[in-house]
Structure formats: C-alpha cells, structure tokens
Write a protein that holds these residues in place. Structure first.
Motif, PDB file in Angstrom:
ATOM      1  N   LEU A   3       7.937  28.571  46.275  1.00  0.00           N
ATOM      2  CA  LEU A   3       6.811  28.993  47.117  1.00  0.00           C
ATOM      3  C   LEU A   3       6.540  27.985  48.222  1.00  0.00           C
ATOM      4  CD1 LEU A   3       4.387  30.373  44.388  1.00  0.00           C
ATOM      5  CD2 LEU A   3       5.866  31.663  45.928  1.00  0.00           C
ATOM      6  N   GLU A   4       6.640  26.698  47.905  1.00  0.00           N
ATOM      7  CA  GLU A   4       6.415  25.662  48.913  1.00  0.00           C
ATOM      8  C   GLU A   4       7.462  25.745  50.019  1.00  0.00           C
ATOM      9  OE1 GLU A   4       3.805  23.666  49.387  1.00  0.00           O
ATOM     10  OE2 GLU A   4       2.938  24.770  47.693  1.00  0.00           O
ATOM     11  N   LEU A   8       6.697  26.497  53.945  1.00  0.00           N
ATOM     12  CA  LEU A   8       7.173  25.572  54.965  1.00  0.00           C
ATOM     13  C   LEU A   8       8.026  26.296  56.007  1.00  0.00           C
ATOM     14  CD1 LEU A   8       7.382  22.585  55.868  1.00  0.00           C
ATOM     15  CD2 LEU A   8       9.389  22.392  54.392  1.00  0.00           C
ATOM     16  N   HIS A   9       8.909  27.150  55.556  1.00  0.00           N
ATOM     17  CA  HIS A   9       9.766  27.923  56.455  1.00  0.00           C
ATOM     18  C   HIS A   9       8.932  28.792  57.397  1.00  0.00           C
ATOM     19  CE1 HIS A   9      13.099  30.336  57.886  1.00  0.00           C
ATOM     20  NE2 HIS A   9      12.481  31.424  57.459  1.00  0.00           N
ATOM     21  N   ARG A  10       7.935  29.469  56.871  1.00  0.00           N
ATOM     22  CA  ARG A  10       7.101  30.342  57.701  1.00  0.00           C
ATOM     23  C   ARG A  10       6.240  29.529  58.678  1.00  0.00           C
ATOM     24  NH1 ARG A  10       8.968  33.430  54.429  1.00  0.00           N
ATOM     25  NH2 ARG A  10       8.560  35.374  53.429  1.00  0.00           N
ATOM     26  N   ARG A  11       5.710  28.401  58.224  1.00  0.00           N
ATOM     27  CA  ARG A  11       4.869  27.579  59.078  1.00  0.00           C
ATOM     28  C   ARG A  11       5.683  26.961  60.224  1.00  0.00           C
ATOM     29  NH1 ARG A  11       2.831  23.855  55.563  1.00  0.00           N
ATOM     30  NH2 ARG A  11       4.205  22.210  56.288  1.00  0.00           N
ATOM     31  N   MET A  12       6.899  26.526  59.948  1.00  0.00           N
ATOM     32  CA  MET A  12       7.721  25.875  60.979  1.00  0.00           C
ATOM     33  C   MET A  12       8.364  26.879  61.925  1.00  0.00           C
ATOM     34  SD  MET A  12       9.512  22.848  58.797  1.00  0.00           S
ATOM     35  CE  MET A  12      10.359  22.204  60.221  1.00  0.00           C
ATOM     36  N   LEU A  29      13.672  33.750  49.375  1.00  0.00           N
ATOM     37  CA  LEU A  29      13.541  32.939  50.585  1.00  0.00           C
ATOM     38  C   LEU A  29      14.259  33.493  51.806  1.00  0.00           C
ATOM     39  CD1 LEU A  29      14.002  29.425  48.953  1.00  0.00           C
ATOM     40  CD2 LEU A  29      11.865  30.480  49.724  1.00  0.00           C
ATOM     41  N   ALA A  30      15.254  34.319  51.602  1.00  0.00           N
ATOM     42  CA  ALA A  30      16.144  34.673  52.709  1.00  0.00           C
ATOM     43  C   ALA A  30      15.718  35.921  53.473  1.00  0.00           C
ATOM     44  CB  ALA A  30      17.553  34.886  52.176  1.00  0.00           C
TER      45      ALA A  30
END
Length: 189
Positions: A3-4, A8-12, A29-30
């Motif tokens: 989840l983290e 992080l992926h969405r925020r960046m 995640l993909a």
C-alpha cells in the motif's frame, strides 16, 4: 508495504519499474505487467487483461490464485464456426474463429470461478471427489480429484456446505474456456 508503494507511486506521478515474483504485488501495483519466463517475455498487458485472456499456458498458470485449472482434451469435431471438445464425462460445444484450425490434442484452461457442480440429470464435463476444502472467509475453494486423475480448484460461495469426500459432477461456462496448444503453449481461441 504494498500500500505504501502504491501511495508513493500515485503521489509522485512518475513512471516506475517494479520487479517482483509476487503476482499479488504485480496485480495491485501495475498499470501494465510484463510476464517473464526464463528470460523471455510471455505477455505484456493490463493486469485484468492478463488474467482474463492469457496468451500462453505459463501466463494462465502464473496469474490468478488459485492457478488456472488446465486439462488435456481432444477436439472431436470442428467446422468453420464451432468445435466440439471432449472431456472424460462430456463434450463442450465451442464457438471458434473461422480461420482457426485446432489440433486434435489441446489443453483446456478454466478458472475456479468459471466452473461448478451440476445436478444429477444435467450434462457434466467431469466428475470427482472433493479432497480438500479451503474456507477463506470471503470465499470457499474445493479441490476435486477427478476420475481422470486431475486436481481441479472450484470456487464456491463462502457459505457453501461442500465437504471433503463429497462426489461432484462439474461443468463450466463455455464462453470462459481457454484453449492452448500443448506443444507451444500458445493460446488458440
């Protein structure tokens, strides 16, 4: 941690390459997955595309939990629009692309959620005995030892009373059948 990483992926908002052997991580995640096998690319696509339409036996067996059921089968008849597939307890009429010419021997793939028990008197594809029941809370899986010696996973509602030792006659949804070439492992339908 999964989840983290997703947060992080969405925020960046950056392209991220993530390597994993865990299909749950990959599916979670993909946006796109590259499935590798012995250094070769088997298939590239969106997670649900790989699940719903695997292009090879390797991808079919790798993506999904439990793994896709696969069985050897025989094409007993085919014409320009249909094929008839033979299993130990019955036959399956299937639509087929006009240009396709299926080999006599194939591998049938069917996910646990796409098959289930049928009542006496209804046509069945396979018969067997329940050897293990997994009650996972939100769902139940029965593992059926078929009369032909295969082990199949079958998904039941979470409240199902299916029990070890129970005899089942099984059928499935013809529109969810996956066909593969046993020699190359490539998808046929």
């Amino acid at each position: 941690m999964r989840l983290e990483i997703a947060r992080l992926h969405r925020r960046m908002k950056a392209t991220t390459l993530y390597v994993t052997h865990d299909q749950v991580e990959a599916m979670t995640l993909a946006d796109r997955i590259v499935v590798m096998n012995k250094g070769n690319m088997e298939q590239v696509g969106a997670p649900l595309d790989l699940y719903r339409r695997p292009q090879t036996l390797f991808v079919a067996r790798f993506i999904g939990s439990p793994t896709m059921n696969t069985l050897p089968a025989h094409i007993v008849a085919q014409d320009e629009r249909s094929a008839t597939l033979s299993l130990p307890d019955g036959t399956i009429p299937l639509p087929k692309p006009a240009a396709a010419n299926y080999p006599d021997e194939i591998v049938l793939g069917l996910r646990a959620e796409d098959m289930g028990p049928v009542a006496d008197g209804e046509p069945a594809w396979l018969s067997g005995t329940v050897s293990i029941v997994e009650r996972l809370g939100s769902q139940t899986f029965a593992y059926v030892e078929t009369d032909g010696g295969a082990t199949l996973s079958v998904q039941f509602p979470r409240t199902s009373a299916v029990a070890v030792g129970e005899r089942l006659r099984l059928s499935g949804a013809p529109d969810h059948v996956h066909l593969f070439d046993p020699g190359t492992g490539q998808r046929l339908n």
